[in-house]
Design a protein around this motif. Structure first.
Motif, PDB file in Angstrom:
ATOM      1  N   MET A  13     -50.805  28.297  -9.870  1.00 28.13           N
ATOM      2  CA  MET A  13     -50.494  28.084  -8.456  1.00 28.13           C
ATOM      3  C   MET A  13     -50.202  29.435  -7.812  1.00 28.13           C
ATOM      4  O   MET A  13     -49.174  30.047  -8.075  1.00 28.13           O
ATOM      5  N   ARG A  14     -51.127  29.903  -6.976  1.00 29.08           N
ATOM      6  CA  ARG A  14     -50.957  31.195  -6.307  1.00 29.08           C
ATOM      7  C   ARG A  14     -50.222  30.993  -4.981  1.00 29.08           C
ATOM      8  O   ARG A  14     -50.555  30.090  -4.217  1.00 29.08           O
ATOM      9  N   ILE A  15     -49.232  31.825  -4.738  1.00 32.09           N
ATOM     10  CA  ILE A  15     -48.494  31.783  -3.484  1.00 32.09           C
ATOM     11  C   ILE A  15     -48.295  33.210  -2.982  1.00 32.09           C
ATOM     12  O   ILE A  15     -47.824  34.076  -3.722  1.00 32.09           O
ATOM     13  N   VAL A  16     -48.674  33.435  -1.741  1.00 29.96           N
ATOM     14  CA  VAL A  16     -48.459  34.733  -1.113  1.00 29.96           C
ATOM     15  C   VAL A  16     -47.061  34.758  -0.504  1.00 29.96           C
ATOM     16  O   VAL A  16     -46.641  33.810   0.166  1.00 29.96           O
ATOM     17  N   VAL A  17     -46.355  35.857  -0.732  1.00 33.34           N
ATOM     18  CA  VAL A  17     -45.038  36.051  -0.128  1.00 33.34           C
ATOM     19  C   VAL A  17     -45.239  36.869   1.148  1.00 33.34           C
ATOM     20  O   VAL A  17     -45.571  38.049   1.094  1.00 33.34           O
ATOM     21  N   ALA A  18     -45.050  36.237   2.280  1.00 32.53           N
ATOM     22  CA  ALA A  18     -45.396  36.852   3.572  1.00 32.53           C
ATOM     23  C   ALA A  18     -44.296  37.780   4.058  1.00 32.53           C
ATOM     24  O   ALA A  18     -43.549  37.479   4.985  1.00 32.53           O
ATOM     25  N   THR A  19     -44.185  38.918   3.406  1.00 30.45           N
ATOM     26  CA  THR A  19     -43.248  39.949   3.824  1.00 30.45           C
ATOM     27  C   THR A  19     -43.754  41.304   3.348  1.00 30.45           C
ATOM     28  O   THR A  19     -44.497  41.383   2.361  1.00 30.45           O
ATOM     29  N   HIS A  20     -43.349  42.350   4.055  1.00 35.06           N
ATOM     30  CA  HIS A  20     -43.626  43.714   3.606  1.00 35.06           C
ATOM     31  C   HIS A  20     -42.371  44.352   3.039  1.00 35.06           C
ATOM     32  O   HIS A  20     -42.331  45.551   2.785  1.00 35.06           O
ATOM     33  N   ASN A  21     -41.332  43.536   2.844  1.00 34.29           N
ATOM     34  CA  ASN A  21     -40.059  44.007   2.305  1.00 34.29           C
ATOM     35  C   ASN A  21     -40.064  43.810   0.789  1.00 34.29           C
ATOM     36  O   ASN A  21     -39.983  42.685   0.296  1.00 34.29           O
ATOM     37  N   ASP A  22     -40.174  44.898   0.044  1.00 31.26           N
ATOM     38  CA  ASP A  22     -40.242  44.818  -1.414  1.00 31.26           C
ATOM     39  C   ASP A  22     -38.992  44.180  -2.013  1.00 31.26           C
ATOM     40  O   ASP A  22     -39.059  43.530  -3.059  1.00 31.26           O
ATOM     41  N   HIS A  23     -37.822  44.400  -1.378  1.00 29.39           N
ATOM     42  CA  HIS A  23     -36.586  43.797  -1.874  1.00 29.39           C
ATOM     43  C   HIS A  23     -36.698  42.272  -1.864  1.00 29.39           C
ATOM     44  O   HIS A  23     -36.292  41.596  -2.810  1.00 29.39           O
ATOM     45  N   LYS A  24     -37.266  41.726  -0.789  1.00 25.45           N
ATOM     46  CA  LYS A  24     -37.386  40.272  -0.676  1.00 25.45           C
ATOM     47  C   LYS A  24     -38.377  39.723  -1.694  1.00 25.45           C
ATOM     48  O   LYS A  24     -38.161  38.660  -2.273  1.00 25.45           O
ATOM     49  N   VAL A  25     -39.478  40.430  -1.900  1.00 23.71           N
ATOM     50  CA  VAL A  25     -40.470  39.976  -2.883  1.00 23.71           C
ATOM     51  C   VAL A  25     -39.830  39.868  -4.259  1.00 23.71           C
ATOM     52  O   VAL A  25     -39.961  38.845  -4.953  1.00 23.71           O
ATOM     53  N   ALA A  26     -39.113  40.917  -4.663  1.00 18.70           N
ATOM     54  CA  ALA A  26     -38.472  40.915  -5.979  1.00 18.70           C
ATOM     55  C   ALA A  26     -37.422  39.815  -6.074  1.00 18.70           C
ATOM     56  O   ALA A  26     -37.307  39.128  -7.098  1.00 18.70           O
ATOM     57  N   GLU A  27     -36.663  39.618  -4.992  1.00 18.71           N
ATOM     58  CA  GLU A  27     -35.624  38.599  -4.985  1.00 18.71           C
ATOM     59  C   GLU A  27     -36.230  37.202  -5.113  1.00 18.71           C
ATOM     60  O   GLU A  27     -35.751  36.367  -5.891  1.00 18.71           O
ATOM     61  N   LEU A  28     -37.314  36.949  -4.390  1.00 20.49           N
ATOM     62  CA  LEU A  28     -37.939  35.629  -4.453  1.00 20.49           C
ATOM     63  C   LEU A  28     -38.596  35.386  -5.808  1.00 20.49           C
ATOM     64  O   LEU A  28     -38.618  34.255  -6.301  1.00 20.49           O
ATOM     65  N   GLN A  29     -39.136  36.415  -6.408  1.00 18.77           N
ATOM     66  CA  GLN A  29     -39.712  36.257  -7.741  1.00 18.77           C
ATOM     67  C   GLN A  29     -38.638  35.817  -8.731  1.00 18.77           C
ATOM     68  O   GLN A  29     -38.879  34.957  -9.581  1.00 18.77           O
ATOM     69  N   ARG A  30     -37.447  36.403  -8.602  1.00 18.36           N
ATOM     70  CA  ARG A  30     -36.342  35.997  -9.487  1.00 18.36           C
ATOM     71  C   ARG A  30     -35.870  34.585  -9.148  1.00 18.36           C
ATOM     72  O   ARG A  30     -35.678  33.750 -10.032  1.00 18.36           O
ATOM     73  N   ILE A  31     -35.670  34.316  -7.860  1.00 23.30           N
ATOM     74  CA  ILE A  31     -35.111  33.037  -7.430  1.00 23.30           C
ATOM     75  C   ILE A  31     -35.995  31.871  -7.830  1.00 23.30           C
ATOM     76  O   ILE A  31     -35.519  30.822  -8.266  1.00 23.30           O
ATOM     77  N   LEU A  32     -37.316  32.023  -7.687  1.00 21.32           N
ATOM     78  CA  LEU A  32     -38.239  30.907  -7.904  1.00 21.32           C
ATOM     79  C   LEU A  32     -38.764  30.821  -9.338  1.00 21.32           C
ATOM     80  O   LEU A  32     -39.518  29.906  -9.659  1.00 21.32           O
ATOM     81  N   ALA A  33     -38.355  31.746 -10.190  1.00 21.60           N
ATOM     82  CA  ALA A  33     -38.870  31.760 -11.562  1.00 21.60           C
ATOM     83  C   ALA A  33     -38.577  30.461 -12.292  1.00 21.60           C
ATOM     84  O   ALA A  33     -39.417  29.957 -13.046  1.00 21.60           O
ATOM     85  N   ASP A  34     -37.394  29.893 -12.075  1.00 28.63           N
ATOM     86  CA  ASP A  34     -37.019  28.658 -12.765  1.00 28.63           C
ATOM     87  C   ASP A  34     -37.460  27.413 -12.005  1.00 28.63           C
ATOM     88  O   ASP A  34     -37.857  26.418 -12.609  1.00 28.63           O
ATOM     89  N   ASP A  35     -37.387  27.467 -10.672  1.00 27.04           N
ATOM     90  CA  ASP A  35     -37.683  26.277  -9.874  1.00 27.04           C
ATOM     91  C   ASP A  35     -39.179  26.019  -9.718  1.00 27.04           C
ATOM     92  O   ASP A  35     -39.605  24.875  -9.577  1.00 27.04           O
TER      93      ASP A  35
END
Length: 200
Positions: A1-23
């Motif tokens: 399942m591919r999902i694009v993270v619509a931000t240019h903020n690298d901090h947010k990308v990394a945070e969402l990768q961690r947050i959604l890893a389990d869910d």
């Protein structure tokens, strides 16, 4: 399942990768390289949807986005949706310092981090909200996190958001709350179609 993270903020990308890893363990989150959306909505939810729609239209891939900010009680919810550009420079330190100046001598320091998490895939548009209550400190504390983290004291933590580890912040934050709610909707089985009415 591919999902694009619509931000240019690298901090947010990394945070969402961690947050959604389990869910959403089956989701492969991808950085977005397209043009930055014009955030002309008047709510966090509207702006999150604008960004997710733009990314989906550019890539054709299911996209998620968030719009987040700090809402201060004594400032009637400001800076709110203007949090990232509060000082007019889009610089985190400038924004933080302006907020502290605007709260000089103010006793009511109540505030909340607010996050709207949006998902768009061409068939569905979803938005979930997350709120993290706390108060604004009188001076920055801590070197972690980003944005207003050094001056935000969560109600459910003994230190500023910038003094929490990434794992501690992920477990408590407004972004975690919003995206966990969004992930629950995405992971839920689709409702069965209603049976067609019989013709008599």
């Amino acid at each position: 399942m591919r999902i694009v993270v619509a931000t240019h903020n690298d901090h947010k990308v990394a945070e969402l990768q961690r947050i959604l890893a389990d869910d959403l363990p089956e989701a492969a989150l991808e950085a977005y390289e397209g043009p930055e959306a014009v955030e002309d909505g008047v709510t966090f939810a509207e702006n999150a949807l604008i960004k997710a729609r733009e990314a989906f239209e550019e890539t054709g891939i299911a996209s998620i986005a968030d719009d987040s900010g700090i809402a201060v009680d004594a400032l009637e919810g400001a800076p709110g949706i203007f949090s990232a550009r509060y000082a007019g420079t889009r610089d985190d330190r400038d924004n933080l310092e302006l907020l502290l100046r605007n709260l000089e001598g103010v006793a009511d320091r109540g505030a909340a981090f607010v996050c709207a998490a949006a998902y768009v895939d061409g068939e569905r548009e979803l938005v979930e909200m997350g709120v993290w209550r706390g108060s604004v400190l009188e001076a920055p504390a801590g070197t972690g996190g980003f944005g207003y983290d050094p001056i935000f004291q969560p109600d459910d933590a003994p230190v500023s958001a910038a003094e929490l580890s990434a794992e501690e912040k992920d477990a408590l934050s407004h972004r975690r709350r919003a995206f966990r709610a969004l992930a629950a909707v995405l992971a839920a089985p689709a409702a069965p179609a209603a049976p067609a009415a019989s013709a008599d």
